[in-house]
Design a protein around this motif. Structure first.
Motif, PDB file in Angstrom:
ATOM      1  N   LEU A   3      31.318  41.009  42.839  1.00 15.84           N
ATOM      2  CA  LEU A   3      32.167  40.896  41.506  1.00 15.84           C
ATOM      3  C   LEU A   3      31.356  40.152  40.483  1.00 15.84           C
ATOM      4  CD1 LEU A   3      35.644  39.491  42.816  1.00 15.84           C
ATOM      5  CD2 LEU A   3      34.915  41.706  42.844  1.00 15.84           C
ATOM      6  N   ALA A   4      31.371  40.764  39.315  1.00 12.41           N
ATOM      7  CA  ALA A   4      30.837  40.288  38.328  1.00 12.41           C
ATOM      8  C   ALA A   4      31.107  39.073  37.926  1.00 12.41           C
ATOM      9  CB  ALA A   4      31.022  41.041  36.744  1.00 12.41           C
ATOM     10  N   LEU A   5      32.570  38.646  38.356  1.00 13.85           N
ATOM     11  CA  LEU A   5      33.008  37.226  37.963  1.00 13.85           C
ATOM     12  C   LEU A   5      32.269  36.148  38.571  1.00 13.85           C
ATOM     13  CD1 LEU A   5      35.596  35.279  37.270  1.00 13.85           C
ATOM     14  CD2 LEU A   5      36.524  35.943  39.618  1.00 13.85           C
ATOM     15  N   LEU A  45      44.415  39.098  18.902  1.00 14.60           N
ATOM     16  CA  LEU A  45      43.572  38.648  19.757  1.00 14.60           C
ATOM     17  C   LEU A  45      44.283  38.965  21.438  1.00 14.60           C
ATOM     18  CD1 LEU A  45      40.558  37.665  20.575  1.00 14.60           C
ATOM     19  CD2 LEU A  45      41.625  35.418  20.235  1.00 14.60           C
ATOM     20  N   LEU A  46      43.557  39.647  22.028  1.00 14.28           N
ATOM     21  CA  LEU A  46      44.290  39.726  23.449  1.00 14.28           C
ATOM     22  C   LEU A  46      43.292  39.154  24.780  1.00 14.28           C
ATOM     23  CD1 LEU A  46      45.320  43.509  23.353  1.00 14.28           C
ATOM     24  CD2 LEU A  46      46.640  41.486  23.105  1.00 14.28           C
ATOM     25  N   LEU A  47      43.645  37.875  25.303  1.00 14.00           N
ATOM     26  CA  LEU A  47      42.823  37.519  26.358  1.00 14.00           C
ATOM     27  C   LEU A  47      43.359  37.530  27.630  1.00 14.00           C
ATOM     28  CD1 LEU A  47      42.796  33.983  24.246  1.00 14.00           C
ATOM     29  CD2 LEU A  47      41.068  36.021  24.183  1.00 14.00           C
ATOM     30  N   HIS A  48      42.511  38.131  28.634  1.00 14.96           N
ATOM     31  CA  HIS A  48      42.837  38.465  29.869  1.00 14.96           C
ATOM     32  C   HIS A  48      42.968  37.045  30.890  1.00 14.96           C
ATOM     33  CE1 HIS A  48      38.678  37.963  31.440  1.00 14.96           C
ATOM     34  NE2 HIS A  48      38.391  38.458  30.554  1.00 14.96           N
ATOM     35  N   GLY A  49      43.255  37.388  32.053  1.00 15.84           N
ATOM     36  CA  GLY A  49      43.458  36.114  33.079  1.00 15.84           C
ATOM     37  C   GLY A  49      42.159  36.083  33.953  1.00 15.84           C
ATOM     38  N   LEU A  50      42.042  35.032  34.585  1.00 17.22           N
ATOM     39  CA  LEU A  50      40.868  34.899  35.704  1.00 17.22           C
ATOM     40  C   LEU A  50      40.717  35.967  36.477  1.00 17.22           C
ATOM     41  CD1 LEU A  50      38.872  32.844  36.596  1.00 17.22           C
ATOM     42  CD2 LEU A  50      40.557  32.002  38.203  1.00 17.22           C
ATOM     43  N   LYS A  70      42.239  42.622  43.976  1.00 17.00           N
ATOM     44  CA  LYS A  70      42.944  41.641  44.625  1.00 17.00           C
ATOM     45  C   LYS A  70      42.722  40.255  43.866  1.00 17.00           C
ATOM     46  CE  LYS A  70      42.882  43.089  49.503  1.00 17.00           C
ATOM     47  NZ  LYS A  70      42.237  42.986  50.749  1.00 17.00           N
ATOM     48  N   VAL A  71      41.626  39.932  43.510  1.00 16.80           N
ATOM     49  CA  VAL A  71      41.234  38.829  42.712  1.00 16.80           C
ATOM     50  C   VAL A  71      41.898  38.619  41.450  1.00 16.80           C
ATOM     51  CG1 VAL A  71      39.420  37.490  41.450  1.00 16.80           C
ATOM     52  CG2 VAL A  71      39.056  38.207  43.944  1.00 16.80           C
ATOM     53  N   SER A  72      42.166  39.830  40.843  1.00 14.35           N
ATOM     54  CA  SER A  72      42.593  40.031  39.252  1.00 14.35           C
ATOM     55  C   SER A  72      44.168  40.271  39.475  1.00 14.35           C
ATOM     56  CB  SER A  72      42.014  41.083  38.586  1.00 14.35           C
ATOM     57  OG  SER A  72      42.229  42.370  39.176  1.00 14.35           O
ATOM     58  N   GLY A  73      44.721  40.408  40.595  1.00 15.32           N
ATOM     59  CA  GLY A  73      46.295  40.827  40.898  1.00 15.32           C
ATOM     60  C   GLY A  73      46.641  42.055  40.449  1.00 15.32           C
ATOM     61  N   LEU A  74      45.597  42.934  40.381  1.00 13.07           N
ATOM     62  CA  LEU A  74      45.968  44.378  39.802  1.00 13.07           C
ATOM     63  C   LEU A  74      46.107  45.425  41.060  1.00 13.07           C
ATOM     64  CD1 LEU A  74      43.404  44.228  36.924  1.00 13.07           C
ATOM     65  CD2 LEU A  74      46.048  43.995  36.884  1.00 13.07           C
ATOM     66  N   ARG A 107      30.298  36.862  46.887  1.00 14.26           N
ATOM     67  CA  ARG A 107      30.305  37.612  48.195  1.00 14.26           C
ATOM     68  C   ARG A 107      29.744  38.943  47.874  1.00 14.26           C
ATOM     69  NH1 ARG A 107      35.643  39.166  51.918  1.00 14.26           N
ATOM     70  NH2 ARG A 107      34.367  40.245  53.058  1.00 14.26           N
ATOM     71  N   VAL A 108      28.992  39.195  48.747  1.00 14.63           N
ATOM     72  CA  VAL A 108      28.361  40.647  48.525  1.00 14.63           C
ATOM     73  C   VAL A 108      28.928  41.498  49.694  1.00 14.63           C
ATOM     74  CG1 VAL A 108      26.082  42.132  48.900  1.00 14.63           C
ATOM     75  CG2 VAL A 108      26.139  39.628  48.116  1.00 14.63           C
ATOM     76  N   PHE A 109      29.526  42.673  48.918  1.00 11.33           N
ATOM     77  CA  PHE A 109      30.194  43.715  49.916  1.00 11.33           C
ATOM     78  C   PHE A 109      29.196  44.970  50.060  1.00 11.33           C
ATOM     79  CE2 PHE A 109      33.423  41.339  47.422  1.00 11.33           C
ATOM     80  CZ  PHE A 109      34.228  41.130  48.491  1.00 11.33           C
ATOM     81  N   GLU A 110      29.168  45.371  51.349  1.00 10.70           N
ATOM     82  CA  GLU A 110      28.412  46.485  51.623  1.00 10.70           C
ATOM     83  C   GLU A 110      28.587  47.914  50.685  1.00 10.70           C
ATOM     84  OE1 GLU A 110      28.141  47.363  55.732  1.00 10.70           O
ATOM     85  OE2 GLU A 110      27.481  45.324  56.551  1.00 10.70           O
ATOM     86  N   THR A 111      30.067  47.933  50.603  1.00  8.50           N
ATOM     87  CA  THR A 111      30.306  49.404  49.896  1.00  8.50           C
ATOM     88  C   THR A 111      31.003  48.921  48.564  1.00  8.50           C
ATOM     89  OG1 THR A 111      32.439  49.280  50.831  1.00  8.50           O
ATOM     90  CG2 THR A 111      30.582  50.402  52.191  1.00  8.50           C
ATOM     91  N   LEU A 112      30.833  49.955  47.597  1.00  7.72           N
ATOM     92  CA  LEU A 112      31.463  49.739  46.197  1.00  7.72           C
ATOM     93  C   LEU A 112      33.138  49.930  46.748  1.00  7.72           C
ATOM     94  CD1 LEU A 112      31.620  50.138  43.374  1.00  7.72           C
ATOM     95  CD2 LEU A 112      31.450  52.442  43.441  1.00  7.72           C
ATOM     96  N   ALA A 113      33.528  50.521  47.433  1.00 12.95           N
ATOM     97  CA  ALA A 113      34.715  50.683  47.799  1.00 12.95           C
ATOM     98  C   ALA A 113      35.461  49.213  48.066  1.00 12.95           C
ATOM     99  CB  ALA A 113      35.344  51.556  48.718  1.00 12.95           C
ATOM    100  N   ASP A 114      34.711  48.529  48.918  1.00 16.35           N
ATOM    101  CA  ASP A 114      35.101  47.036  49.370  1.00 16.35           C
ATOM    102  C   ASP A 114      35.300  46.231  48.046  1.00 16.35           C
ATOM    103  OD1 ASP A 114      35.603  47.954  52.014  1.00 16.35           O
ATOM    104  OD2 ASP A 114      33.632  47.223  52.677  1.00 16.35           O
ATOM    105  N   ALA A 115      34.238  46.343  47.347  1.00 16.64           N
ATOM    106  CA  ALA A 115      33.872  45.741  45.981  1.00 16.64           C
ATOM    107  C   ALA A 115      35.348  45.978  45.289  1.00 16.64           C
ATOM    108  CB  ALA A 115      32.666  45.871  45.295  1.00 16.64           C
ATOM    109  N   GLU A 116      35.486  47.066  45.086  1.00 12.57           N
ATOM    110  CA  GLU A 116      36.673  47.380  44.213  1.00 12.57           C
ATOM    111  C   GLU A 116      37.913  46.848  44.671  1.00 12.57           C
ATOM    112  OE1 GLU A 116      35.233  51.742  42.470  1.00 12.57           O
ATOM    113  OE2 GLU A 116      36.293  51.869  44.274  1.00 12.57           O
ATOM    114  N   GLN A 117      38.089  46.978  45.743  1.00 12.70           N
ATOM    115  CA  GLN A 117      39.341  46.260  46.554  1.00 12.70           C
ATOM    116  C   GLN A 117      39.389  44.883  46.150  1.00 12.70           C
ATOM    117  OE1 GLN A 117      41.659  48.996  47.056  1.00 12.70           O
ATOM    118  NE2 GLN A 117      42.193  47.875  48.745  1.00 12.70           N
TER     119      GLN A 117
END
Length: 242
Positions: free
Chosen positions: A167-169, A17-22, A143-147, A129-139
């Motif tokens: 973010l879906a988070l 069982l593999l459990l991811h981080g916040l 950052k939030v996930s440390g990836l 938070r709502v981001f205007e562009t998909l690219a901003d949301a991806e960034q």
């Protein structure tokens, strides 16, 4: 009714069982999971990716949600990163009717200042938070996930919404507080390996060694060691016969 997204693949016991981080999703384990020649269970934790949020977040409610979603079967070896490592230790107690044969807790933050707790509580209280562009949301996801710089964005970690992308988070998941690591370690009913990357700013090797003199330091790696060097982390599971 709880809805927890779970990827299941492979054959062979004990299952892992593999459990991811916040802030991440189960996709963070993709390159790790392919190295395991056995059944692998990879959930998206509640409030992450497509998994439904919880009305209240605690280490216990998260562990309960994971335990309820597990298929019936034999023992599990549980590898968890950061928050996932805490949940792995929770599941290793006798409170969830889950047979855990071993725990790898990787990159768990074990020391929390009042500033750390206040900052997390502030995040938990804010609307997404709502981001205007998909690219901003991806960034923001990276950052939030440390990836950032070490993995691509998981599309399941984002959601299109009015005015752009978010973010879906579920932000409320930030309000978990600090884990009681001595109690979790004392309550584990199986062998436990604590590990952290040598350069992990959140989980310092010396902090882990204060809890367990045998804690493992992964040379040259950071917080997401399982992404940076899957083989180095996978080798630790051999201690459990995996």
């Amino acid at each position: 009714m709880d809805t927890l997204n779970m990827r299941i693949g492979g054959k062979g016991e004990p299952a892992v069982l593999l459990l991811h981080g916040l802030g991440a999703t189960g996709a963070v384990w993709d390159h790790f999971a392919v190295q395991l020649d056995r059944r692998v269970l990879v959930p998206d934790l509640p409030g992450h990716g497509p998994s439904a949020p919880l009305p209240h977040y605690s280490f216990a409610t998260l562990a309960e949600a994971v335990a309820r979603a597990l298929p019936d079967g034999g023992p599990l070896v549980v590898a968890g990163h950061s928050l996932g490592g805490v949940l792995a230790l929770e599941l290793a107690s006798d409170r969830y009717d889950v047979e855990v044969a071993g725990v790898l807790a990787l990159g768990v933050k074990v020391e929390w200042s009042q500033d750390d707790l206040n900052r997390a509580a502030s995040f938990a209280a804010k609307p997404p938070r709502v981001f205007e562009t998909l690219a901003d949301a991806e960034q923001a996801y990276l950052k939030v996930s440390g990836l950032l710089g070490i993995a691509p964005t998981d599309p399941a970690g984002l959601r299109e919404t009015e005015g752009g992308w978010r973010l879906a988070l579920d932000p409320a998941a930030f309000g978990l507080g600090a884990p009681d690591m001595p109690a979790l370690l004392a309550g584990a009913r199986c062998p436990v390996v604590l590990a952290a990357g040598e350069n992990d700013p959140m989980s310092r090797p010396e902090q882990l060694r204060a809890l367990d003199a045998d804690a493992v330091t992964l040379a040259g790696l950071g917080h997401n060691a399982h992404v940076e060097d899957p083989a180095a982390v996978r080798a630790l599971l051999k201690r459990f016969g995996v």
